[in-house]
Design a protein around this motif. Sequence first.
Motif, PDB file in Angstrom:
ATOM      1  N   SER A  18      24.726  31.756  97.597  1.00  0.00           N
ATOM      2  CA  SER A  18      24.403  33.358  97.365  1.00  0.00           C
ATOM      3  C   SER A  18      24.515  34.055  98.597  1.00  0.00           C
ATOM      4  O   SER A  18      23.502  33.603  99.690  1.00  0.00           O
ATOM      5  N   ASP A  52      33.454  34.996  93.628  1.00  0.00           N
ATOM      6  CA  ASP A  52      33.815  36.371  92.823  1.00  0.00           C
ATOM      7  C   ASP A  52      32.459  37.060  92.513  1.00  0.00           C
ATOM      8  O   ASP A  52      31.459  36.784  93.086  1.00  0.00           O
ATOM      9  N   THR A  53      32.475  37.944  91.490  1.00  0.00           N
ATOM     10  CA  THR A  53      31.393  38.640  91.053  1.00  0.00           C
ATOM     11  C   THR A  53      30.088  37.697  90.564  1.00  0.00           C
ATOM     12  O   THR A  53      28.861  38.229  90.562  1.00  0.00           O
ATOM     13  N   HIS A  54      30.333  36.504  90.204  1.00  0.00           N
ATOM     14  CA  HIS A  54      29.257  35.582  89.466  1.00  0.00           C
ATOM     15  C   HIS A  54      28.907  34.297  90.368  1.00  0.00           C
ATOM     16  O   HIS A  54      27.729  33.948  90.037  1.00  0.00           O
ATOM     17  N   SER A  55      29.848  34.022  91.300  1.00  0.00           N
ATOM     18  CA  SER A  55      29.475  32.753  92.011  1.00  0.00           C
ATOM     19  C   SER A  55      29.998  32.455  93.147  1.00  0.00           C
ATOM     20  O   SER A  55      30.935  33.227  93.363  1.00  0.00           O
TER      21      SER A  55
END
Length: 294
Positions: A18, A52-55
């Motif tokens: 993250s 990407d936007t999620h992972s």
Amino acid sequence: MFEPAHLRTFLAVAQTLSFTQAAHRLGLRQSTVSQQVRRLEGAAGRQLFVRDTHSVSLTEDGEAMLGFARTILEANERAASWFAGTRPRGRLRFGASEDFVLTRLPEVLESFRREHPEVELELTVDLSETLHEQLAAGRFDLVLVKRHPHQPHGRLVWRDRLVWIGGERLRLDAHRPLPLVAFPPPAVTRARALEVLERHGRPWRVACTSRSLNGLVAAARAGLGVMAHTHGMIPPGLVRIPARAGLPELGGIDVVLLYGTGPGRDDASRGSAEALARAILAAGDRLHTAAAPG
């Protein structure tokens, strides 16, 4: 070729998966973290993360960079300490949950003692919640513990999720109370398991209680029941319970370092605690993926 600051940022992202959490750990803006990773990728000439936007995940080159980054940073720190004449010394009271002591943490501690022979390391192994309480009472300089996600205190080492595990031949009867193998109160994993089961209306019973992880693993291998355990540290001989068993999701868990604040701490203990914390943070990915030997 590779800037140490960029390598530290890379390790923080690799361990937390993250950019946001890495920025929080390092005390940087997220845009700075992204910029430093891009510069490291530019210096390497390879893409290190797929995001990407999620992972966020490591590429094959990113996996290779992990080992290089740790080696470079460890050598850099040894050289800086040697020539600055600021090698840690004195007594260091360190507490760790048994989950971590049965992974590669002993290797980290052995390396730390070899690099810092003037530090008197005192290790205490106990439940995370007990270590939290003893830290607040001033009995530790540093602890490595589990905690519920998104709590404000602590230096994040890695983020994982809790899963149900058990013996390979275990068969669960949906019409009978779920047999649990668990640490005694106030264990974090026990509390989470009971809270989730109660919320989903799933009957349960305690089949085995032990303060020793080895005891719990032995009971689970014998087929006495299921355990709530961190996904990245599933012991050999145990497997994740498949989704078809219908057990509710347990959610995430954080592994953090917490520093003592008691009156007994001096400059020597603070310096030793910070040196060990850096060693644990640098080895966080290895601790996370290492299974307990038994």
